[in-house]
Design a protein around this motif. Structure first.
Motif, PDB file in Angstrom:
ATOM      1  N   LYS A 172       0.393  -1.167  -0.203  1.00 56.94           N
ATOM      2  CA  LYS A 172       0.250  -0.393   0.253  1.00 56.94           C
ATOM      3  C   LYS A 172       1.204   1.014   0.037  1.00 56.94           C
ATOM      4  CE  LYS A 172      -4.068  -1.914   2.663  1.00 56.94           C
ATOM      5  NZ  LYS A 172      -4.675  -2.397   3.601  1.00 56.94           N
ATOM      6  N   GLY A 173       2.038   1.212   0.940  1.00 62.35           N
ATOM      7  CA  GLY A 173       3.072   2.464   0.630  1.00 62.35           C
ATOM      8  C   GLY A 173       3.077   2.756  -0.357  1.00 62.35           C
ATOM      9  N   GLU A 174       3.935   1.752  -0.967  1.00 62.17           N
ATOM     10  CA  GLU A 174       4.485   1.592  -2.828  1.00 62.17           C
ATOM     11  C   GLU A 174       3.263   2.455  -3.712  1.00 62.17           C
ATOM     12  OE1 GLU A 174       4.712   1.381  -6.654  1.00 62.17           O
ATOM     13  OE2 GLU A 174       3.018  -0.251  -5.669  1.00 62.17           O
ATOM     14  N   SER A 175       1.985   1.823  -3.791  1.00 68.19           N
ATOM     15  CA  SER A 175       0.780   2.362  -4.253  1.00 68.19           C
ATOM     16  C   SER A 175       0.933   4.148  -4.096  1.00 68.19           C
ATOM     17  CB  SER A 175      -0.110   1.639  -3.696  1.00 68.19           C
ATOM     18  OG  SER A 175      -1.347   2.446  -4.901  1.00 68.19           O
ATOM     19  N   LEU A 176       0.711   4.491  -2.637  1.00 71.61           N
ATOM     20  CA  LEU A 176       0.534   5.662  -2.446  1.00 71.61           C
ATOM     21  C   LEU A 176       1.371   6.804  -2.449  1.00 71.61           C
ATOM     22  CD1 LEU A 176      -0.783   5.062   1.274  1.00 71.61           C
ATOM     23  CD2 LEU A 176      -2.104   6.215  -0.713  1.00 71.61           C
ATOM     24  N   PHE A 177       2.843   6.377  -2.719  1.00 67.44           N
ATOM     25  CA  PHE A 177       4.815   6.818  -3.057  1.00 67.44           C
ATOM     26  C   PHE A 177       3.644   7.090  -4.460  1.00 67.44           C
ATOM     27  CE2 PHE A 177       8.765   7.224  -4.134  1.00 67.44           C
ATOM     28  CZ  PHE A 177       8.762   8.013  -3.160  1.00 67.44           C
ATOM     29  N   SER A 178       3.775   6.060  -4.991  1.00 67.88           N
ATOM     30  CA  SER A 178       3.920   6.309  -6.832  1.00 67.88           C
ATOM     31  C   SER A 178       2.407   7.491  -7.202  1.00 67.88           C
ATOM     32  CB  SER A 178       3.348   4.949  -7.638  1.00 67.88           C
ATOM     33  OG  SER A 178       2.215   4.416  -7.160  1.00 67.88           O
ATOM     34  N   GLU A 179       1.553   7.006  -6.471  1.00 68.46           N
ATOM     35  CA  GLU A 179       0.334   7.936  -6.941  1.00 68.46           C
ATOM     36  C   GLU A 179       0.683   9.323  -6.561  1.00 68.46           C
ATOM     37  OE1 GLU A 179      -2.931   6.382  -4.957  1.00 68.46           O
ATOM     38  OE2 GLU A 179      -2.772   5.044  -6.832  1.00 68.46           O
ATOM     39  N   ASN A 180       1.056  10.127  -5.308  1.00 68.81           N
ATOM     40  CA  ASN A 180       1.190  11.391  -4.219  1.00 68.81           C
ATOM     41  C   ASN A 180       2.383  11.674  -5.191  1.00 68.81           C
ATOM     42  OD1 ASN A 180      -1.475  11.473  -3.670  1.00 68.81           O
ATOM     43  ND2 ASN A 180      -1.089   9.201  -3.100  1.00 68.81           N
ATOM     44  N   CYS A 181       4.187  11.308  -4.619  1.00 69.01           N
ATOM     45  CA  CYS A 181       5.567  11.278  -4.455  1.00 69.01           C
ATOM     46  C   CYS A 181       5.794  11.333  -5.333  1.00 69.01           C
ATOM     47  CB  CYS A 181       5.466  10.763  -2.793  1.00 69.01           C
ATOM     48  SG  CYS A 181       4.974  10.649  -1.625  1.00 69.01           S
ATOM     49  N   ALA A 182       5.849  10.100  -6.517  1.00 62.96           N
ATOM     50  CA  ALA A 182       7.576  10.185  -7.537  1.00 62.96           C
ATOM     51  C   ALA A 182       7.029  11.258  -8.572  1.00 62.96           C
ATOM     52  CB  ALA A 182       6.429   8.835  -7.651  1.00 62.96           C
ATOM     53  N   ALA A 183       6.003  11.362  -9.115  1.00 64.89           N
ATOM     54  CA  ALA A 183       6.592  12.834  -9.844  1.00 64.89           C
ATOM     55  C   ALA A 183       7.141  13.589  -9.008  1.00 64.89           C
ATOM     56  CB  ALA A 183       5.227  13.455  -9.901  1.00 64.89           C
ATOM     57  N   ILE A 215       5.987  14.754   5.421  1.00 65.97           N
ATOM     58  CA  ILE A 215       4.361  14.476   5.054  1.00 65.97           C
ATOM     59  C   ILE A 215       3.313  14.945   5.456  1.00 65.97           C
ATOM     60  CG2 ILE A 215       2.357  12.808   4.509  1.00 65.97           C
ATOM     61  CD1 ILE A 215       4.904  10.266   4.050  1.00 65.97           C
ATOM     62  N   ARG A 216       3.554  15.771   6.727  1.00 68.35           N
ATOM     63  CA  ARG A 216       2.360  16.048   8.018  1.00 68.35           C
ATOM     64  C   ARG A 216       2.651  17.893   7.439  1.00 68.35           C
ATOM     65  NH1 ARG A 216      -2.034  13.257   7.415  1.00 68.35           N
ATOM     66  NH2 ARG A 216      -1.906  11.774   9.275  1.00 68.35           N
ATOM     67  N   THR A 217       4.042  18.065   7.227  1.00 67.90           N
ATOM     68  CA  THR A 217       4.507  19.443   7.263  1.00 67.90           C
ATOM     69  C   THR A 217       4.425  20.022   6.031  1.00 67.90           C
ATOM     70  OG1 THR A 217       6.140  18.949   7.282  1.00 67.90           O
ATOM     71  CG2 THR A 217       4.950  19.489   9.713  1.00 67.90           C
ATOM     72  N   GLY A 218       5.129  19.700   5.243  1.00 66.44           N
ATOM     73  CA  GLY A 218       4.532  20.235   3.790  1.00 66.44           C
ATOM     74  C   GLY A 218       5.988  20.992   3.532  1.00 66.44           C
ATOM     75  N   PRO A 219       7.631  21.011   3.775  1.00 59.70           N
ATOM     76  CA  PRO A 219       8.304  21.805   3.901  1.00 59.70           C
ATOM     77  C   PRO A 219       8.753  22.226   2.389  1.00 59.70           C
ATOM     78  CG  PRO A 219       9.227  19.537   3.724  1.00 59.70           C
ATOM     79  CD  PRO A 219       7.636  19.335   4.231  1.00 59.70           C
ATOM     80  N   PRO A 223       3.209  19.569  -0.977  1.00 59.99           N
ATOM     81  CA  PRO A 223       2.314  19.874  -0.515  1.00 59.99           C
ATOM     82  C   PRO A 223       1.977  19.117   0.779  1.00 59.99           C
ATOM     83  CG  PRO A 223       2.234  18.462  -2.383  1.00 59.99           C
ATOM     84  CD  PRO A 223       3.173  18.574  -2.334  1.00 59.99           C
ATOM     85  N   ARG A 224       1.601  19.220   1.564  1.00 64.06           N
ATOM     86  CA  ARG A 224       0.676  19.167   3.056  1.00 64.06           C
ATOM     87  C   ARG A 224      -0.087  18.139   2.901  1.00 64.06           C
ATOM     88  NH1 ARG A 224      -2.231  19.705   7.554  1.00 64.06           N
ATOM     89  NH2 ARG A 224      -2.708  21.930   7.953  1.00 64.06           N
ATOM     90  N   PHE A 225       0.480  16.762   3.615  1.00 59.86           N
ATOM     91  CA  PHE A 225      -0.942  16.125   3.528  1.00 59.86           C
ATOM     92  C   PHE A 225      -1.494  16.037   5.006  1.00 59.86           C
ATOM     93  CE2 PHE A 225       2.049  14.956   0.449  1.00 59.86           C
ATOM     94  CZ  PHE A 225       1.158  15.053  -1.465  1.00 59.86           C
ATOM     95  N   GLY A 226      -2.575  16.033   5.383  1.00 60.33           N
ATOM     96  CA  GLY A 226      -3.195  16.136   6.645  1.00 60.33           C
ATOM     97  C   GLY A 226      -3.946  15.112   6.701  1.00 60.33           C
ATOM     98  N   PRO A 227      -4.064  15.009   7.854  1.00 61.08           N
ATOM     99  CA  PRO A 227      -5.343  14.001   8.421  1.00 61.08           C
ATOM    100  C   PRO A 227      -6.787  13.868   7.177  1.00 61.08           C
ATOM    101  CG  PRO A 227      -4.900  15.341  10.037  1.00 61.08           C
ATOM    102  CD  PRO A 227      -4.463  15.551   9.069  1.00 61.08           C
ATOM    103  N   GLY A 228      -6.942  14.797   6.838  1.00 57.86           N
ATOM    104  CA  GLY A 228      -7.906  14.429   5.851  1.00 57.86           C
ATOM    105  C   GLY A 228      -7.395  14.068   4.681  1.00 57.86           C
ATOM    106  N   THR A 229      -6.282  13.990   4.097  1.00 54.55           N
ATOM    107  CA  THR A 229      -5.982  13.170   3.108  1.00 54.55           C
ATOM    108  C   THR A 229      -5.560  12.361   2.684  1.00 54.55           C
ATOM    109  OG1 THR A 229      -4.526  15.571   1.682  1.00 54.55           O
ATOM    110  CG2 THR A 229      -4.202  13.974   1.196  1.00 54.55           C
ATOM    111  N   PHE A 230      -4.457  11.841   3.966  1.00 49.58           N
ATOM    112  CA  PHE A 230      -3.983  10.762   4.823  1.00 49.58           C
ATOM    113  C   PHE A 230      -3.810  10.427   5.760  1.00 49.58           C
ATOM    114  CE2 PHE A 230      -0.464  11.459   1.562  1.00 49.58           C
ATOM    115  CZ  PHE A 230      -0.581  10.784   0.665  1.00 49.58           C
ATOM    116  N   SER A 231      -4.499   8.894   5.931  1.00 47.41           N
ATOM    117  CA  SER A 231      -4.424   8.809   7.540  1.00 47.41           C
ATOM    118  C   SER A 231      -3.267   8.255   7.619  1.00 47.41           C
ATOM    119  CB  SER A 231      -5.758   7.414   7.431  1.00 47.41           C
ATOM    120  OG  SER A 231      -5.159   5.964   6.935  1.00 47.41           O
TER     121      SER A 231
END
Length: 288
Positions: A172-183, A215-219, A223-231
């Motif tokens: 699941k981590g690989e899937s989330l990373f490829s969708e949101n971070c790999a770009a 992930i939580r602070t968006g340095p 972008p910042r991924f809060g609890p509403g985006t990622f649990s």
């Protein structure tokens, strides 16, 4: 006849030296191209060997929660106030209220401050440049002290997270990373150059805590991924995948630095095409 044969041998040796020299020159050019395209990879590896910002992180041995958030002890606030006055208030102001040189830090939470100082991005000598990962100037306790002081100035922002990798799902981590971070960071996490002289840094030196903090602070431009985006569980899964990228199981052979076609092309030209050129020259010489 003997002189002619000697001349042919000398000629073939000269041609062989030219071929080998050409291959070596091409290899050098490709090596420079790799460094130019991925300038932060080597620097990151040096930081890894220096154990940048190494912190104790919970791996789920005694907790059933995916991530535990905890603020630094309040007893560290006086020390943090002194350190902030020495290294930070010139740009951020005496109460971290911000200035024309640096942003307001009040209400950002301990996780934000801890990320910037633990990765060596702060203190920053030139506030007009993008902050880069480097060996931190402050010890682990000093990092917590500065975080405790800034967090005490105003409520808000996340506390310092401790991921629980024992409960994380790598797939699941690989899937989330490829969708949101790999770009930006690429699928192997080596980082990449972006627009306007901005780059996404490599993740090879990031600790699990630092990945969760980012992930939580968006340095920076992230972008910042809060609890509403990622649990919390999804953040834990991503952290698990990033940790895997730092020590992957390369079943197919050498990883070649994880930079993809550049390194693969280097090997193809140096070994593959080079071998074909030498073999072709040898066959041609034998035919004569």
């Amino acid at each position: 006849m003997v002189n002619e044969q000697m001349k042919q041998k000398v000629k073939r040796r000269s041609q062989l030296r030219w071929v080998v020299g050409s291959i070596a020159s091409g290899a050098a050019v490709l090596a420079l191209a790799t460094v130019a395209l991925y300038p932060h990879q080597g620097h990151s590896q040096a930081l890894t060997s220096a154990k940048v910002a190494a912190k104790p992180v919970s791996h789920g041995a005694s907790s059933s929660k995916p991530i535990v958030y905890k603020n630094p002890p309040k007893s560290l606030i006086p020390q943090g106030r002194q350190l902030f006055a020495e290294d930070c208030q010139t740009c951020h102001g005496p109460q971290a209220e911000g200035s024309v040189r640096a942003p307001n830090l009040q209400g950002l939470g301990a996780a934000t401050i801890d990320f910037w100082v633990s990765t060596g991005r702060m203190p920053l000598a030139d506030p007009t440049e993008q902050a880069t990962v480097k060996p931190p100037r402050l010890s682990h306790q000093q990092q917590l002290a500065v975080s405790a002081y800034v967090a005490s100035l105003a409520p808000g922002g996340p506390a310092i997270p401790s991921p629980n990798l024992g409960l994380a799902n790598l797939s699941k981590g690989e899937s989330l990373f490829s969708e949101n971070c790999a770009a930006c960071h690429t699928i192997t996490g080596v980082g990449d150059q972006l627009a306007n002289n901005i780059y996404a840094p490599t993740l090879s030196a990031a600790t699990p805590t630092q990945v969760a903090e980012a992930i939580r602070t968006g340095p920076g431009n992230m972008p910042r991924f809060g609890p509403g985006t990622f649990s919390n569980q999804e953040v834990d899964d991503i952290v698990r995948y990033v940790s895997y990228l730092q020590h992957p199981n390369d079943r197919g052979g050498l990883a070649l630095g994880g930079v993809g076609p550049v390194a693969e092309g280097f090997v193809a030209i140096l070994i593959g095409l080079g071998s074909l050129m030498v073999a072709g020259y040898w066959i041609g010489g034998r035919a004569q």
